[in-house]
Design a protein around this motif. Structure first.
Motif, PDB file in Angstrom:
ATOM      1  N   LEU A  25      12.436  16.575   6.756  1.00  0.00           N
ATOM      2  CA  LEU A  25      11.251  16.444   7.637  1.00  0.00           C
ATOM      3  C   LEU A  25      11.161  17.628   8.451  1.00  0.00           C
ATOM      4  O   LEU A  25       9.813  18.169   8.732  1.00  0.00           O
ATOM      5  N   TYR A  26      12.069  18.308   8.758  1.00  0.00           N
ATOM      6  CA  TYR A  26      12.199  19.573   9.741  1.00  0.00           C
ATOM      7  C   TYR A  26      11.393  20.726   8.933  1.00  0.00           C
ATOM      8  O   TYR A  26      10.558  21.114   9.601  1.00  0.00           O
ATOM      9  N   GLN A  27      11.546  20.879   7.523  1.00  0.00           N
ATOM     10  CA  GLN A  27      10.740  21.936   7.050  1.00  0.00           C
ATOM     11  C   GLN A  27       9.516  21.498   6.777  1.00  0.00           C
ATOM     12  O   GLN A  27       8.553  22.449   6.711  1.00  0.00           O
ATOM     13  N   GLU A  28       9.031  20.120   6.503  1.00  0.00           N
ATOM     14  CA  GLU A  28       7.801  19.795   6.194  1.00  0.00           C
ATOM     15  C   GLU A  28       7.054  20.106   7.462  1.00  0.00           C
ATOM     16  O   GLU A  28       5.765  20.460   7.245  1.00  0.00           O
ATOM     17  N   LEU A  29       7.506  19.918   8.776  1.00  0.00           N
ATOM     18  CA  LEU A  29       6.866  20.150   9.906  1.00  0.00           C
ATOM     19  C   LEU A  29       6.765  21.570  10.446  1.00  0.00           C
ATOM     20  O   LEU A  29       6.249  21.936  11.396  1.00  0.00           O
ATOM     21  N   GLY A  30       7.530  22.492   9.601  1.00  0.00           N
ATOM     22  CA  GLY A  30       7.451  23.842  10.091  1.00  0.00           C
ATOM     23  C   GLY A  30       8.636  24.040  11.212  1.00  0.00           C
ATOM     24  O   GLY A  30       8.737  25.237  11.676  1.00  0.00           O
ATOM     25  N   GLY A  31       9.542  23.140  11.335  1.00  0.00           N
ATOM     26  CA  GLY A  31      10.657  23.354  12.521  1.00  0.00           C
ATOM     27  C   GLY A  31      10.182  23.265  13.545  1.00  0.00           C
ATOM     28  O   GLY A  31       8.990  23.302  14.133  1.00  0.00           O
ATOM     29  N   LEU A  32      11.052  23.957  14.851  1.00  0.00           N
ATOM     30  CA  LEU A  32      10.801  23.975  16.028  1.00  0.00           C
ATOM     31  C   LEU A  32       9.854  25.282  16.255  1.00  0.00           C
ATOM     32  O   LEU A  32       9.976  26.544  15.591  1.00  0.00           O
ATOM     33  N   ASP A  33       8.681  25.065  17.039  1.00  0.00           N
ATOM     34  CA  ASP A  33       7.928  26.208  17.294  1.00  0.00           C
ATOM     35  C   ASP A  33       8.581  26.753  18.688  1.00  0.00           C
ATOM     36  O   ASP A  33       8.285  26.605  19.628  1.00  0.00           O
ATOM     37  N   HIS A  34       9.839  27.708  18.235  1.00  0.00           N
ATOM     38  CA  HIS A  34      10.300  28.267  19.187  1.00  0.00           C
ATOM     39  C   HIS A  34       9.683  29.515  19.853  1.00  0.00           C
ATOM     40  O   HIS A  34      10.134  30.082  20.812  1.00  0.00           O
ATOM     41  N   LEU A  35       8.562  29.923  19.215  1.00  0.00           N
ATOM     42  CA  LEU A  35       7.551  31.089  19.891  1.00  0.00           C
ATOM     43  C   LEU A  35       6.776  30.519  20.839  1.00  0.00           C
ATOM     44  O   LEU A  35       6.839  31.084  22.112  1.00  0.00           O
TER      45      LEU A  35
END
Length: 705
Positions: free
Chosen positions: A592-602
């Motif tokens: 699920l983390y990968q599907e959603l692109g992970g944390l948008d840390h930028l």
């Protein structure tokens, strides 16, 4: 009006003197605007003597009128007085004030109650003789002829028949009378009241029920020859019912005057099969003792306790489908019913208004949880059976608080899990945190990884490229700064776990089996996306976020309120669904983390990365579950709050908050389904201001309602 009720005329002198000498002794009320039986039942401390009527009227004039007591049904003194706020009106007796103005020429008369419009009522009914009062006409005739008292009722899209089921067993007579009247005087007229006596030992109960059945054809009664218990009696009441919907009312409780109207309005706007409302706790005289605000339907919270309680209205077809009440669960029959109903449908609608008045008594579980210990055990068994029918792999345990339960889930398969622990450089060695976590779990497939501030991001500072769903993201970090969210995101790419656990503070201690609890909660349902655990700051949970401080513009406070308000309102000791996860202590699957692109840390480097992820995840239909049974403790009392305070004035935190509010403006305008915004009204917080605070705007186009 006295002339019409007696043999008095002008030749017999003053009407009050005539009443005192000739009619008071009969026990008859002197006016349709002073219902003696109503007033005595609602004020049980008064002597119930029909020979003291004038003394009772004097009590009303000297005391009752000043304390919001009404001498007649339908009239609402507090509401009427609010309409005259700021005007030079004598409100020592609000009813007298109303009667003095109701017959003035022209329209636009003040309402005596929220759902009684005298101008509308006059326009819909025959011309009154002698310019009579619309309110007395309604009380004496219109009510029993099912006439509408307000245009809003007439214009409802749906007007189903609602059958109210009342099992009766030895109630105090005044409480039973108040219960029945609270239905009889409903503004919404399409109801029937089905009362069944379960072989009460008090002989006057039967006589009272028979008297009430003669008052209105909508009141149906039945009697058991033998005591069968509350479930059997309610089922007997259901057998009398002809309604499209069934509702449940205890024989000493009351409904608000607008209850059924509000339910019918909700039916007109939704396709739900089940409706429930907020409620309050009242004393013998109807005075409010406390309020109970509730969230929208919360499956996991229902597994902790029966937070729904009253007032419940259910499709008659659905009630019949599940077989009604089950006598095996008497004492917790309402909890068992709701569990079985929610197995059939989750089209369950919450009406966030106090429409049910639960009367406190010495034997009631409403104020004394030591009463009815059998009810606690019945509820526990009902929950066990419900979880079994739902095919949950779980047992049910006591929590130490009556009527609150802990479902203990079993994980089954135990996937490889990576535990990523954020450990700032100033916190020293991460060894103690990792050791504390390892000591309290026997989970066989976990790897523990310390993530520290000294690490660097790899590649082009966007390691998700090619390994996760890519998104266009604007660089938001300050020059040369590596964010915590970025480092966690980077470590996800190098760890091996199928499941990921994020812990964003050092750990001094944790609960036994914390990792097993997170994994087992996650694996119970495919619609669960994130599981959050509980975080202690030293010896407590930190400050409460139940009521917002809209003067606090701190980004950290904003972040914690969004993630904590509903679980603080519903009880941090309860398993429950939540809208947002703050990432302090949580589990999520790598897929699920990968599907959603992970944390948008930028975009969200410090405070709101997991909030943003939660909203993105919600768009997929996945849910977030909070469990209090997996917990960690930060090493210093107040650690988490001190960290928030230390970041308060950093400009890029305010920028991060602003970007979050801009991106999720529409979502922030939609109320959190698990938090009651009526609590804001209860605490005199302006909803427009609150909406502006959430969205970062001082001028708001529309307020939350």
């Amino acid at each position: 009006t006295y002339r019409a009720r007696s043999d008095w005329d002008e030749s017999k002198g003053d009407p009050l003197t005539h009443y005192t000498h000739h009619w008071e002794i009969t026990g008859a009320s002197p006016s349709p605007f002073f219902d003696l039986d109503w007033y005595l039942d609602r004020n049980p401390g008064l002597a119930d003597s029909r020979k003291e009527i004038l003394a009772i009227i004097k009590q009303y004039k000297r005391y009752g009128a000043f304390t919001g007591k009404s001498p007649v049904p339908v009239f609402e003194p507090d509401y009427y007085s609010s309409l005259l706020a700021g005007q030079s009106a004598d409100l020592s007796d609000p009813l007298s004030s109303y009667l003095a103005t109701e017959n003035r020429p022209g329209g636009d008369r003040l309402r005596p109650a929220r759902l009684f419009d005298p101008d509308y009522y006059r326009s819909q009914n025959e011309i009154f003789e002698d310019n009579g009062f619309s309110l007395s006409h309604y009380l004496g005739k219109g009510l029993f002829e099912k006439r509408y008292s307000d245009e809003r009722i007439e214009k409802l899209e749906k007007k189903p028949l609602i059958s109210i089921l009342v099992p009766v067993y030895n109630p105090a007579i005044n409480c039973l009378n108040n219960c029945i009247r609270s239905v009889l005087y409903q503004a919404y007229p399409h109801w029937e009241l089905c009362l069944v006596d379960d072989c009460s030992t008090a002989p006057e109960i039967r006589r009272h029920l028979e008297t009430w059945a003669a008052v209105d054809s909508r009141i149906k009664i039945g009697f058991h020859d033998n005591n069968g218990g509350i479930s059997a009696t309610t089922n007997s009441a259901a057998a009398l019912a002809a309604g499209d919907y069934l509702a449940f009312l205890d024989n000493d409780d009351e409904l608000s005057a607008d209850c059924l109207y509000q339910v019918a309005e909700a039916m007109s706007k939704t396709d739900a099969h089940i409706f429930y409302t907020d409620e309050d706790l009242i004393g013998d005289d109807g005075s409010q003792l406390s309020r109970f605000r509730k969230p929208g339907f919360n499956r996991e919270l229902l597994f902790s306790h029966n937070y729904i309680t009253h007032f419940v209205v259910v499709s008659a077809a659905l009630f019949k489908k599940i077989g009604g009440f089950d006598s095996r669960y008497d004492g917790a029959q309402d909890f068992d019913l709701l569990l079985r109903l929610s197995e059939e449908t989750e089209k369950i609608h919450h009406i966030p208004l106090i429409l049910y008045h639960w009367r406190a008594s010495d034997t009631s579980t409403s104020i004394n949880h030591d009463q009815k210990s059998y009810a606690h055990d019945a509820g526990k068994t009902a929950l066990e059976q419900s979880l079994k029918r739902r095919e949950y792999n779980a047992t049910v345990e006591d929590t130490g608080i009556r009527f609150y339960y802990r479902p203990r889930f079993q994980a089954g398969r135990q996937p490889d899990t990576s535990i990523l622990v954020w450990h700032p450089a100033e916190s020293g060695s991460p060894c103690e945190s990792l050791a504390a976590l390892r000591r309290k779990t026997s989970y066989p497939n976990g790897e523990f990884i310390a993530v520290g501030a000294g690490e660097q991001l790899s590649g082009d500072n966007n390691p998700s490229e090619g390994r996760m769903k890519s998104e266009d993201r604007q660089q938001a970090n300050l020059p040369g700064e590596i964010s915590g969210a970025g480092l966690l995101h980077n470590r996800v790419l190098t760890c091996s776990g199928e499941l990921l656990v994020f812990i964003t503070s050092p750990v001094a201690d944790c609960s036994d089996g914390w990792l097993e609890e997170l994994v087992s909660c996650y694996r119970q349902r495919p619609d669960i996306g994130i599981v959050c655990g509980r975080v202690f700051y030293g010896s407590d949970d930190g400050p409460s976020y139940t009521i917002p401080d809209t003067a606090n513009e701190s980004p950290g406070y904003f972040a914690r309120f969004l993630a904590s308000c509903s679980k603080h309102m519903n009880g941090v000791h309860c398993l429950q669904s939540v809208r947002l996860c703050d990432g302090d202590f949580c589990l999520i699957s790598r897929s699920l983390y990968q599907e959603l692109g992970g944390l948008d840390h930028l975009q969200f480097p410090h405070l709101l990365a997991m909030h943003d992820f939660s909203f993105r995840m919600a768009e997929t239909g996945k849910k977030i579950v909070y469990t209090p049974y997996a917990s960690i403790t930060a090493p210093v009392p107040g650690y988490g709050e001190k960290a928030v305070q230390s970041r308060r004035e950093r400009p890029h935190d305010h920028d991060e908050k602003r970007r979050f509010q801009e991106k999720w403006e529409e979502m922030l305008t939609v109320p959190d389904p698990f938090y009651s915004f009526e609590m804001l009204r209860d605490n005199n917080i302006d909803l427009t201001r609150f909406t502006g605070w959430l969205r970062g705007r001082t001028a708001v186009k529309k307020a939350l309602t």
